[in-house]
Design an enzyme around this catalytic site. Structure first.
Site, PDB file in Angstrom:
ATOM      1  N   ARG A  92       0.824  -1.207   0.000  1.00  0.00           N
ATOM      2  CA  ARG A  92       0.000   0.000   0.000  1.00  0.00           C
ATOM      3  C   ARG A  92       0.860   1.258   0.000  1.00  0.00           C
ATOM      4  O   ARG A  92       0.574   2.214  -0.708  1.00  0.00           O
ATOM      5  CB  ARG A  92      -0.923  -0.005   1.219  1.00  0.00           C
ATOM      6  CG  ARG A  92      -1.717   1.298   1.400  1.00  0.00           C
ATOM      7  CD  ARG A  92      -2.746   1.153   2.509  1.00  0.00           C
ATOM      8  NE  ARG A  92      -3.671   0.068   2.200  1.00  0.00           N
ATOM      9  CZ  ARG A  92      -4.149  -0.782   3.107  1.00  0.00           C
ATOM     10  NH1 ARG A  92      -3.770  -0.693   4.359  1.00  0.00           N
ATOM     11  NH2 ARG A  92      -4.997  -1.718   2.743  1.00  0.00           N
ATOM     12  N   TYR A  93       1.888   1.291   0.817  1.00  0.00           N
ATOM     13  CA  TYR A  93       2.754   2.463   0.930  1.00  0.00           C
ATOM     14  C   TYR A  93       3.942   2.333  -0.023  1.00  0.00           C
ATOM     15  O   TYR A  93       4.336   1.222  -0.381  1.00  0.00           O
ATOM     16  CB  TYR A  93       3.260   2.606   2.364  1.00  0.00           C
ATOM     17  CG  TYR A  93       2.163   2.835   3.379  1.00  0.00           C
ATOM     18  CD1 TYR A  93       1.617   4.099   3.572  1.00  0.00           C
ATOM     19  CD2 TYR A  93       1.679   1.782   4.147  1.00  0.00           C
ATOM     20  CE1 TYR A  93       0.623   4.311   4.507  1.00  0.00           C
ATOM     21  CE2 TYR A  93       0.681   1.986   5.092  1.00  0.00           C
ATOM     22  CZ  TYR A  93       0.158   3.251   5.270  1.00  0.00           C
ATOM     23  OH  TYR A  93      -0.833   3.458   6.187  1.00  0.00           O
TER      24      TYR A  93
ATOM     25  N   ARG B 148       7.162   0.254   1.709  1.00  0.00           N
ATOM     26  CA  ARG B 148       7.020  -0.850   2.651  1.00  0.00           C
ATOM     27  C   ARG B 148       5.828  -1.733   2.286  1.00  0.00           C
ATOM     28  O   ARG B 148       4.878  -1.291   1.654  1.00  0.00           O
ATOM     29  CB  ARG B 148       6.895  -0.346   4.090  1.00  0.00           C
ATOM     30  CG  ARG B 148       5.811   0.681   4.323  1.00  0.00           C
ATOM     31  CD  ARG B 148       6.182   1.513   5.562  1.00  0.00           C
ATOM     32  NE  ARG B 148       5.163   2.486   5.921  1.00  0.00           N
ATOM     33  CZ  ARG B 148       5.053   3.696   5.353  1.00  0.00           C
ATOM     34  NH1 ARG B 148       5.884   4.043   4.383  1.00  0.00           N
ATOM     35  NH2 ARG B 148       4.129   4.535   5.744  1.00  0.00           N
TER      36      ARG B 148
ATOM     37  N   CYS C 275      -3.639 -17.382  15.320  1.00  0.00           N
ATOM     38  CA  CYS C 275      -3.330 -16.424  16.390  1.00  0.00           C
ATOM     39  C   CYS C 275      -3.383 -17.149  17.731  1.00  0.00           C
ATOM     40  O   CYS C 275      -4.061 -18.176  17.866  1.00  0.00           O
ATOM     41  CB  CYS C 275      -4.348 -15.292  16.420  1.00  0.00           C
ATOM     42  SG  CYS C 275      -4.296 -14.177  15.005  1.00  0.00           S
TER      43      CYS C 275
ATOM     44  N   CYS D 155      -9.160 -12.160  18.667  1.00  0.00           N
ATOM     45  CA  CYS D 155      -9.803 -10.930  19.132  1.00  0.00           C
ATOM     46  C   CYS D 155     -11.138 -10.780  18.406  1.00  0.00           C
ATOM     47  O   CYS D 155     -11.205 -10.897  17.173  1.00  0.00           O
ATOM     48  CB  CYS D 155      -8.918  -9.722  18.841  1.00  0.00           C
ATOM     49  SG  CYS D 155      -7.269  -9.830  19.564  1.00  0.00           S
TER      50      CYS D 155
ATOM     51  N   CYS E 133     -11.183  -8.142  15.428  1.00  0.00           N
ATOM     52  CA  CYS E 133     -10.035  -8.216  14.525  1.00  0.00           C
ATOM     53  C   CYS E 133     -10.317  -7.609  13.152  1.00  0.00           C
ATOM     54  O   CYS E 133     -11.363  -7.860  12.536  1.00  0.00           O
ATOM     55  CB  CYS E 133      -9.613  -9.668  14.356  1.00  0.00           C
ATOM     56  SG  CYS E 133      -8.184  -9.889  13.270  1.00  0.00           S
TER      57      CYS E 133
ATOM     58  N   ARG F 270      -8.860  -8.489  10.451  1.00  0.00           N
ATOM     59  CA  ARG F 270      -8.867  -9.594   9.484  1.00  0.00           C
ATOM     60  C   ARG F 270      -9.789 -10.716   9.948  1.00  0.00           C
ATOM     61  O   ARG F 270      -9.505 -11.896   9.732  1.00  0.00           O
ATOM     62  CB  ARG F 270      -7.433 -10.081   9.244  1.00  0.00           C
ATOM     63  CG  ARG F 270      -6.531  -8.976   8.729  1.00  0.00           C
ATOM     64  CD  ARG F 270      -5.186  -9.461   8.218  1.00  0.00           C
ATOM     65  NE  ARG F 270      -4.408  -8.311   7.828  1.00  0.00           N
ATOM     66  CZ  ARG F 270      -3.307  -7.884   8.474  1.00  0.00           C
ATOM     67  NH1 ARG F 270      -2.860  -8.558   9.502  1.00  0.00           N
ATOM     68  NH2 ARG F 270      -2.676  -6.800   8.066  1.00  0.00           N
TER      69      ARG F 270
ATOM     70  N   ASP G 147     -11.486  -0.353  13.287  1.00  0.00           N
ATOM     71  CA  ASP G 147     -11.815  -0.376  11.860  1.00  0.00           C
ATOM     72  C   ASP G 147     -13.280  -0.744  11.632  1.00  0.00           C
ATOM     73  O   ASP G 147     -13.942  -1.319  12.501  1.00  0.00           O
ATOM     74  CB  ASP G 147     -10.919  -1.387  11.141  1.00  0.00           C
ATOM     75  CG  ASP G 147      -9.467  -0.943  11.099  1.00  0.00           C
ATOM     76  OD1 ASP G 147      -9.226   0.274  11.014  1.00  0.00           O
ATOM     77  OD2 ASP G 147      -8.575  -1.821  11.154  1.00  0.00           O
TER      78      ASP G 147
ATOM     79  N   ASP H 232      -7.060   4.154  10.421  1.00  0.00           N
ATOM     80  CA  ASP H 232      -6.633   3.495   9.189  1.00  0.00           C
ATOM     81  C   ASP H 232      -7.754   3.731   8.186  1.00  0.00           C
ATOM     82  O   ASP H 232      -8.824   3.123   8.275  1.00  0.00           O
ATOM     83  CB  ASP H 232      -6.401   2.006   9.436  1.00  0.00           C
ATOM     84  CG  ASP H 232      -5.247   1.461   8.621  1.00  0.00           C
ATOM     85  OD1 ASP H 232      -4.934   2.080   7.584  1.00  0.00           O
ATOM     86  OD2 ASP H 232      -4.664   0.437   9.001  1.00  0.00           O
TER      87      ASP H 232
ATOM     88  N   LYS I  30      -2.851   4.981   7.142  1.00  0.00           N
ATOM     89  CA  LYS I  30      -3.038   5.540   8.475  1.00  0.00           C
ATOM     90  C   LYS I  30      -3.016   7.067   8.434  1.00  0.00           C
ATOM     91  O   LYS I  30      -2.139   7.667   7.818  1.00  0.00           O
ATOM     92  CB  LYS I  30      -1.957   5.032   9.421  1.00  0.00           C
ATOM     93  CG  LYS I  30      -1.955   3.525   9.595  1.00  0.00           C
ATOM     94  CD  LYS I  30      -0.815   3.089  10.507  1.00  0.00           C
ATOM     95  CE  LYS I  30      -0.719   1.577  10.545  1.00  0.00           C
ATOM     96  NZ  LYS I  30      -0.294   1.005   9.245  1.00  0.00           N
TER      97      LYS I  30
END
Length: 369
Positions: free
Chosen positions: A92-93, A96, A105, A109, A112, A114, A272, A309, A316
């Site tokens: 995206r950037y 990076r 995981c 969570c 999450c 994702r 998000d 985000d 971000k």
């Protein structure tokens, strides 16, 4: 089998065990868990003090996850799949990329980002890794990679080292970062063997996920200390969550505790717009209130960036209280501190034709008399 693998096997991951251990009726959440997997490690289970507390809310499934959400909610609100040039990689950037190396995981969570795929089978294969390495090698502007998932520390040392070694062989890739919740939820995973392996691949950084001060236990402090002693700079990422940490005093205690275990607060994320997580989201005003309450009332080292985000893959965006810089012109800046007091700062004398930055800022006019 290592202790951390035994801890994973002893985790709560089915609705019958959940009902037995925490009294949550299995039939109330069975369909939720079939869609969005659950895992609560023994370490996290011990942190739950009562039903509905800040740890419980993060890991125990609820029927609210299946309620109709806001129209803007999405399975993939950050458009990661759109920004994926090869499988498992998000670019995206400009300089990076992010690499998903597993879908597993230590805990799942309930909020999450994702949520759409974590918990499903899947680990980076040798074929996938070759595609990733070939892509990065062909894009010399990439100098920084974040290993994510799932959680990168959920793969065994040998497989993690295979990824690190392949990435370190790319000459223009300078920095490797690992995003993980393992130290705070599965501290037994942080072993001497893991640390000895990781420190061969510096410069290596880690961002650790913590959301509440109760998560900072002696076992967690020891795990973070081992990583820090291996020369790995540690930062934290926190998600602002309704009823969990949306309180200035709670957040201040968390940030102070993180510093005490050698973890530098880095980000507070606005939650998000993920399908199934609407009940966790706070208004942005709460985040601004928390940042204002941290500034000046605790060490600057304990004040993270508050970010959104941006939905749709916009990246971000830092969100700042807007009333600290009251006025700016060629002669002075007028600022307001945490006590609501104003101060004048005299600008150095620079000819207007040289001061090319002057037109880049706009500030609400303020009475300077």
């Amino acid at each position: 089998m290592e202790q951390w693998q035994k801890d994973i096997k002893e985790s709560i991951d089915d609705v019958e065990t959940l009902e037995k251990m925490l009294g949550v009726p299995a039939e109330e959440v069975r369909e939720i868990v079939e869609q969005y997997p659950m895992r609560i490690t023994p370490h996290v289970f011990k942190l739950i003090r009562e039903k509905g507390d800040s740890i419980w809310k993060q890991v125990v499934p609820t029927a609210e996850e299946d309620h109709p959400d806001a129209a803007c909610d999405s399975e993939d609100p950050l458009h990661e799949e759109k920004d994926s040039p090869v499988p498992n990689l998000v670019h995206r950037y400009p300089d990076r990329v992010l690499l998903v190396i597993t879908n597993q995981c230590p805990i799942y969570c309930r909020f999450c980002t994702r949520k759409r795929f974590v918990g499903s089978p899947g680990t980076l294969t040798p074929e996938n890794l070759k595609q990733v390495v070939d892509y990065i090698s062909a894009h010399t502007e990439i100098r920084d990679i974040i290993l994510s998932g799932g959680d990168p520390l959920m793969v065994v040392d040998m497989l993690l080292e295979r990824v690190l070694k392949a990435l370190r062989a790319i000459p223009h890739l300078e920095i490797i970062r690992i995003g993980t919740r393992v130290p705070g939820t599965l501290p037994s995973r942080i072993t001497e063997n893991l640390c000895n392996m990781l420190k061969k691949y510096h410069p290596l950084y880690m961002n650790l996920h913590f959301n509440h001060p109760d998560e900072i236990t002696p076992e967690v402090a020891k795990a973070c200390g081992m990583l820090a002693d291996a020369g790995i700079p540690l930062g934290s990422q926190t998600v602002l969550l309704e009823g969990v940490n949306d309180d200035p005093e709670v957040m201040k205690r968390l940030m102070q505790k993180l510093l005490s275990i050698r973890v530098k607060p880095y980000y507070i994320y606005q939650a998000d717009l993920v399908k199934g997580t609407h009940h966790f989201r706070t208004r942005v005003e709460k985040g601004l209130k928390i940042i204002s309450a941290l500034r000046g009332h605790t060490s600057g080292m304990a004040v993270p960036h508050y970010v959104i985000d941006a939905p749709g893959g916009g990246g971000k965006v830092a969100i700042l209280p807007q009333d600290t810089l009251l006025y700016l012109d060629d002669d002075q800046a007028i600022v307001k501190n945490y006590e609501e007091k104003t101060f004048k700062y005299s600008q150095p004398n620079v000819p207007k034709e040289v001061n090319k930055d002057a037109a880049s800022f706009w500030v609400v006019p303020h009475d300077t008399d």
